[in-house]
Design a protein around this motif. Structure first.
Motif, short mmCIF file in Angstrom:
data_model
loop_
_atom_site.label_atom_id
_atom_site.label_comp_id
_atom_site.label_asym_id
_atom_site.label_seq_id
_atom_site.Cartn_x
_atom_site.Cartn_y
_atom_site.Cartn_z
N THR A 1 38.78 60.46 69.55
CA THR A 1 38.32 59.61 68.44
C THR A 1 38.85 58.20 68.66
N LEU A 2 38.34 57.27 67.86
CA LEU A 2 38.66 55.86 68.05
C LEU A 2 39.04 55.24 66.71
N SER A 3 40.07 54.40 66.72
CA SER A 3 40.43 53.60 65.56
C SER A 3 40.10 52.14 65.87
N LEU A 4 39.66 51.40 64.84
CA LEU A 4 39.25 50.02 65.04
C LEU A 4 39.77 49.12 63.94
N GLY A 5 40.11 47.89 64.31
CA GLY A 5 40.49 46.85 63.37
C GLY A 5 39.55 45.67 63.49
N VAL A 6 39.32 44.99 62.36
CA VAL A 6 38.36 43.89 62.31
C VAL A 6 39.02 42.64 61.75
N ALA B 1 43.21 41.19 64.20
CA ALA B 1 42.43 42.41 64.47
C ALA B 1 43.35 43.54 64.94
N ASP B 2 44.39 43.19 65.70
CA ASP B 2 45.35 44.18 66.18
C ASP B 2 46.14 44.77 65.02
N GLU B 3 46.53 43.94 64.07
CA GLU B 3 47.25 44.43 62.88
C GLU B 3 46.36 45.35 62.06
N ALA B 4 45.07 45.00 61.95
CA ALA B 4 44.13 45.86 61.24
C ALA B 4 43.96 47.19 61.97
N LEU B 5 43.94 47.15 63.31
CA LEU B 5 43.85 48.36 64.11
C LEU B 5 45.01 49.30 63.81
N TYR B 6 46.21 48.75 63.76
CA TYR B 6 47.38 49.61 63.53
C TYR B 6 47.42 50.15 62.10
N ARG B 7 46.80 49.46 61.17
CA ARG B 7 46.65 50.03 59.84
C ARG B 7 45.72 51.25 59.91
N ALA B 8 44.67 51.15 60.72
CA ALA B 8 43.76 52.28 60.91
C ALA B 8 44.49 53.45 61.57
N LYS B 9 45.34 53.16 62.56
CA LYS B 9 46.09 54.21 63.25
C LYS B 9 47.06 54.89 62.28
N SER C 1 46.81 55.21 59.17
CA SER C 1 46.12 55.98 58.14
C SER C 1 45.71 57.37 58.64
N GLY C 2 45.96 57.64 59.90
CA GLY C 2 45.63 58.92 60.47
C GLY C 2 44.66 58.87 61.64
N ASN D 1 40.94 57.63 63.71
CA ASN D 1 39.50 57.84 63.53
C ASN D 1 39.03 57.08 62.30
N ALA D 2 39.43 55.80 62.23
CA ALA D 2 39.17 55.00 61.03
C ALA D 2 38.91 53.55 61.41
N VAL D 3 38.37 52.81 60.45
CA VAL D 3 38.13 51.37 60.60
C VAL D 3 38.86 50.66 59.46
N HIS D 4 39.61 49.58 59.81
CA HIS D 4 40.32 48.81 58.78
C HIS D 4 40.10 47.32 59.04
N GLU D 5 40.26 46.55 57.96
CA GLU D 5 40.23 45.10 58.08
C GLU D 5 41.63 44.55 57.78
#
Length: 286
Positions: free
Chosen positions: A247-252, A269-277, A279-280, A282-286
């Motif tokens: 699965t993939l996590s992404l930050g925007v 975007a990297d900080e948003a990515l780590y928020r997605a990570k 959270s568990g 397989n997610a997208v965060h801003e």
């Protein structure tokens, strides 16, 4: 008669190759009857990443089986072919060298072997061998150029950072060759959603990716990121009879609300990515 001329052109594969300048090595197949050469990635068909090149610098037109260059800027800004300033129009011949800004492009028309060579060389120097995405240094240059264009035009530009959630488990269970396959396959899926010429993507390092989406708002970029996430989740990853489910996590992040430089937007975007990570995955965060 027109059909035979078109067939001849198709066999000859007319193209431009950048011999000097920031876009060194870039290859442009001349496909279509009307093409715009310039520095603006939003409008130009042939994008020359050179600050001395105007957003709409010159036009290239196919007329009666040959190509014509038309200057769209004044003589002081300069469109020069073989040392002569172009004012108005000039037919292009095989081997002509076009000088725009600090860049030199060579027009080739009549040698399919040369076209194949230049195309292969362009892929070799600009594309990641594993994913087919842009190599990092070329991507960074495209990022800077697109950011400058967005700033000048008052447009938005969004950035995605992505990371594979469970690659370590894949490597430990099945070996690094399967892990390498997963990295390449995910890169190709991301690339398929960035086939618009203004969009670009790279393998940032290892199992991380970065992309730019010129002209897209935060909301639109989140939709692209979610589509990537869904495609990875649903994709059948199978190599030599072994199936895995990465699965993939992404930050925007978006210019200019999250930053105004490549470094600031990458960090956001990297900080948003780590928020997605966190959270568990397989997610997208801003």
């Amino acid at each position: 008669m027109k059909g035979s001329l078109d067939a001849t052109l198709a066999g000859e594969r007319p193209h431009l190759i950048v011999l000097r300048g920031p876009s060194l090595g870039d290859f442009f197949a001349l496909e279509g009857d009307t093409l715009l050469l310039g520095s603006d990635p939003f409008r130009a068909d042939i994008v020359v990443r050179d600050v001395e090149v105007s957003p709409e610098h010159a036009g290239i037109y196919r007329e009666r089986g040959s190509y014509v260059l038309r200057a769209l800027v004044g003589a002081d800004e300069g469109t020069v072919v073989n040392g002569e300033v172009v004012e108005g129009e000039r037919p292009l011949s095989d081997g002509d060298r076009i000088f725009v800004g600090d860049s030199v492009l060579e027009f080739s028309h009549g040698d399919p072997v040369k076209a194949d060579f230049h195309g292969a060389l362009h892929l070799l120097v600009s594309r990641d061998y594993l994913t087919g995405l842009l190599v990092k240094n070329r991507f960074d240059a495209e990022f800077e150029h697109s950011l400058e264009a967005a700033s000048s035009a008052g447009r938005q530009l969004s950035v995605l950072m992505a990371d594979i959630d469970n690659l370590k488990k894949v490597n430990e269970a099945h070996g690094h060759l399967l892990g390498e396959y997963v990295v390449g396959e995910i890169g190709r899926i991301i690339g398929a959603l960035h086939d618009d010429e203004s969009r670009q993507a790279t393998r940032f390092r290892g199992d991380e990716y970065q992309t730019i989406l010129p002209g897209l708002s935060k909301k639109e970029a989140l939709e692209v990121a979610e589509e990537i996430r869904r495609r990875i989740e649903k994709h059948a990853f199978e190599e030599r009879g072994v199936k895995v489910h990465p699965t993939l996590s992404l930050g925007v992040a978006t210019y200019s609300e999250d930053g105004e430089t490549r470094a600031a937007l990458t960090r956001a975007a990297d900080e948003a990515l780590y928020r997605a990570k966190r959270s568990g995955g397989n997610a997208v965060h801003e």
